[in-house]
Design a protein around this motif. Structure first.
Motif, mmCIF file in Angstrom:
data_model
loop_
_atom_site.group_PDB
_atom_site.id
_atom_site.type_symbol
_atom_site.label_atom_id
_atom_site.label_comp_id
_atom_site.label_asym_id
_atom_site.label_seq_id
_atom_site.Cartn_x
_atom_site.Cartn_y
_atom_site.Cartn_z
ATOM 1 N N GLY A 1 -7.819 -14.313 8.376
ATOM 2 C CA GLY A 1 -6.482 -13.893 7.932
ATOM 3 C C GLY A 1 -6.209 -12.430 8.257
ATOM 4 O O GLY A 1 -7.127 -11.618 8.316
ATOM 5 N N ARG A 2 -4.930 -12.112 8.480
ATOM 6 C CA ARG A 2 -4.553 -10.726 8.795
ATOM 7 C C ARG A 2 -3.502 -10.241 7.798
ATOM 8 O O ARG A 2 -2.656 -11.010 7.345
ATOM 9 N N TRP A 3 -3.562 -8.958 7.510
ATOM 10 C CA TRP A 3 -2.586 -8.334 6.605
ATOM 11 C C TRP A 3 -1.445 -7.711 7.400
ATOM 12 O O TRP A 3 -1.675 -6.992 8.369
ATOM 13 N N ILE A 4 -0.219 -7.973 6.942
ATOM 14 C CA ILE A 4 0.950 -7.283 7.492
ATOM 15 C C ILE A 4 1.380 -6.241 6.465
ATOM 16 O O ILE A 4 1.539 -6.560 5.279
ATOM 17 N N VAL A 5 1.570 -5.017 6.915
ATOM 18 C CA VAL A 5 2.087 -3.973 6.026
ATOM 19 C C VAL A 5 3.379 -3.410 6.624
ATOM 20 O O VAL A 5 3.616 -3.536 7.837
ATOM 21 N N TYR A 6 4.176 -2.785 5.785
ATOM 22 C CA TYR A 6 5.413 -2.163 6.291
ATOM 23 C C TYR A 6 5.579 -0.738 5.789
ATOM 24 O O TYR A 6 6.603 -0.101 6.052
ATOM 25 N N VAL A 7 4.601 -0.225 5.058
ATOM 26 C CA VAL A 7 4.609 1.168 4.596
ATOM 27 C C VAL A 7 3.314 1.820 5.086
ATOM 28 O O VAL A 7 2.239 1.262 4.835
ATOM 29 N N PRO A 8 3.341 2.911 5.814
ATOM 30 C CA PRO A 8 4.511 3.713 6.182
ATOM 31 C C PRO A 8 5.291 3.145 7.367
ATOM 32 O O PRO A 8 6.433 3.546 7.594
ATOM 33 N N SER A 9 4.667 2.196 8.127
ATOM 34 C CA SER A 9 5.426 1.561 9.202
ATOM 35 C C SER A 9 4.924 0.128 9.344
ATOM 36 O O SER A 9 3.862 -0.220 8.821
ATOM 37 N N VAL A 10 5.687 -0.682 10.034
ATOM 38 C CA VAL A 10 5.339 -2.101 10.170
ATOM 39 C C VAL A 10 4.123 -2.231 11.087
ATOM 40 O O VAL A 10 4.119 -1.711 12.200
ATOM 41 N N ALA A 11 3.089 -2.893 10.593
ATOM 42 C CA ALA A 11 1.842 -2.978 11.369
ATOM 43 C C ALA A 11 0.969 -4.099 10.835
ATOM 44 O O ALA A 11 1.132 -4.567 9.709
ATOM 45 N N LEU A 12 0.028 -4.518 11.701
ATOM 46 C CA LEU A 12 -1.056 -5.390 11.235
ATOM 47 C C LEU A 12 -2.192 -4.461 10.889
ATOM 48 O O LEU A 12 -2.502 -3.555 11.670
ATOM 49 N N LEU A 13 -2.792 -4.676 9.713
ATOM 50 C CA LEU A 13 -3.873 -3.785 9.319
ATOM 51 C C LEU A 13 -5.049 -3.950 10.279
ATOM 52 O O LEU A 13 -5.431 -5.079 10.604
ATOM 53 N N ALA A 14 -5.587 -2.827 10.684
ATOM 54 C CA ALA A 14 -6.739 -2.862 11.573
ATOM 55 C C ALA A 14 -7.914 -3.498 10.832
ATOM 56 O O ALA A 14 -7.959 -3.487 9.597
ATOM 57 N N ASP A 15 -8.869 -4.038 11.588
ATOM 58 C CA ASP A 15 -10.052 -4.634 10.959
ATOM 59 C C ASP A 15 -10.719 -3.622 10.048
ATOM 60 O O ASP A 15 -10.851 -2.459 10.404
ATOM 61 N N LEU A 16 -11.130 -4.078 8.871
ATOM 62 C CA LEU A 16 -11.746 -3.126 7.928
ATOM 63 C C LEU A 16 -13.257 -3.151 8.074
ATOM 64 O O LEU A 16 -13.813 -4.133 8.476
#
Ligand code: DWN
Ligand code: ZN
Length: 413
Positions: free
Chosen positions: A398-413
């Protein structure tokens, strides 16, 4: 939106200029059943800036009893990191108290008692005030002393009559919800002992601007505070801003301390923050025009990302049926064909639909039972807590979508 549109500033009565109109919006916490879709309440959500006192505020706010009714569904204690935050906040408040006598602490907007339970101590009378019976009952169930009411000068007088004057008045995520801050400060002045302080924290305008966290703008947040605007407001009541302390919670908050004029030493931190706000343009209209452009870009980027993923047949679920998500889903046109459902741990929201966008809200167990391809992190302010808890989701691909501070897929942790 053009800057020629405006309204009367709630703080200083000068002309405030609108910098962004979101269009008709529902109540951010107006989770509803399908039977109630027809006739759902909406109001024009717009936000403006007052050049005279630097207060950022909504053009229009629904009536307070519409927003904070008996079934208000936001329970502060749903996040463990917030519980820890309020335990620490309470400890700093208890440090303010005189050691020898019996003390009174009054908390405005005590919700489900997340902070009040740490303030209720031997030798301390802690009284919470909250208008919503749903959350107030949860606090009462823990034996906490709650007045179910909005706070105003009359309520302040009644509390003073019953308990005496307060050693500290405290509030978290409440001041920015109240359309008439003058009434609150009249009440606060009435209730505070000489030399005592009013300490409150709310989302900080500087963080909203820098992180483009426009989802802090919704019906309940009638103001976005900065030190400059709070200092101006306080002065109108012969009070002053004597301390500030940045907080990481809720995507960046500020803790403000007010006292009657001349009663407390003013910390150097106040002057530094006021200067930082001047230099950073928090009192310039151009800053908010720039913010509007960034918000529009964020909306376009999020729509494009979600649309592209859905075109490839990917499943997307929203994580957290937050108040903030109501702004994002309605402003960005996110409907159930883009986001399948919102996962949320709050029983009062589960089985309902999100305000306006009508995305189903489902219990968290559905998320873990069948992970989606993508999770859109609406509760981004709790990211540390959530990402720590959700390592299995990432492991399953699964991948995380974030929009703060900008729209992005979270890089692998
Ligand atoms: O000012 C306000 C802030 C403090 O709280 C209010 N106007 C209303 C509310 O805003 P919000 O709804 O945007 O707050 P949260 O704390 O971001 O909401 C988190 C939501 O996500 C809750 O419904 C609980 C849910 N949640 C979850 O499902 N799983 C939260 C966590 C941490 C989780 O792990
Ligand atoms: Zn003003």
């Amino acid at each position: 939106m053009t800057s020629s549109q405006g309204f009367v500033c709630r703080v200083c009565s000068a002309r405030a200029s609108t910098f962004l109109s979101f269009g008709p919006m529902p109540l951010a916490n107006g989770f509803l059943s399908a039977a109630d879709f027809h006739g759902e309440f909406r109001f024009e959500l717009s936000v403006g800036f007052c050049p005279a006192c630097c207060m950022v505020q909504l053009g229009e706010q629904p009536r307070r009893d519409q927003m904070f009714g008996p079934n208000y569904p936001y329970y502060s204690s749903t996040s463990s990191s917030m519980s820890e935050h309020f335990a620490r906040f309470a400890a700093t408040i208890l440090d303010e108290l005189p050691t020898s006598e019996r003390s009174l602490i009054v908390e405005l907007g005590s919700n489900d008692g997340i902070m009040l339970r740490h303030l209720t101590r031997p030798g301390v009378t802690a009284v919470g005030i909250d208008p919503s019976t749903s959350v107030a009952q949860r606090a009462r169930d823990q034996g906490l002393n709650i007045v179910v009411s909005f706070f105003d000068a009359d309520v302040a007088a009644r509390i003073a009559e019953e308990y005496g004057s307060a050693d500290v008045i405290v509030g978290a995520n409440v001041m920015c919800h109240i359309a008439d801050p003058h009434e609150v400060l009249r009440g606060v002045r009435r209730l505070l002992k000489p030399g005592a302080v009013f300490v409150f924290e709310d989302p900080y305008l500087g963080d909203v601007v820098h992180r483009v966290s426009y989802d802090q703008i919704y019906d309940e947040h009638v103001f976005l505070f900065a030190a400059t605007s709070i200092a101006n407001l306080a002065r109108l009541h012969d009070m002053e801003l004597v301390d500030v302390a940045p907080q990481s919670v809720h995507g960046g908050s500020m803790r403000f301390t007010l006292a009657r004029l001349g009663e407390r030493q003013v910390s150097d931190r106040v002057g530094l923050l006021l200067q930082q706000e001047r230099v950073g343009g928090l009192c310039n209209f151009e800053t908010f025009e720039e913010l509007r452009r960034s918000i529009e870009k964020s909306r376009d980027d999020l729509r494009a990302l979600l649309g592209g993923l859905r075109a490839k047949g990917k499943r997307i679920v929203g994580y957290g049926a937050t108040s903030k998500s109501t702004t994002v889903t309605n402003y960005c046109g996110i409907t159930p064909d883009l986001v399948e459902y919102l996962s949320d741990t709050t029983p009062a929201k589960q089985g309902k639909f999100s305000p306006g966008a009508h995305i189903p809200v489902r219990p968290y167990r559905e998320f873990v039972t069948r992970y989606p391809d993508y999770a859109l992190l609406f509760a981004w302010n709790h990211a540390t807590e959530i990402l720590t808890k959700e390592t299995e989701f990432r492991k399953s691909g699964g991948r995380w979508i974030v929009y703060v501070p900008s729209v992005a897929l979270l890089a692998d942790l």
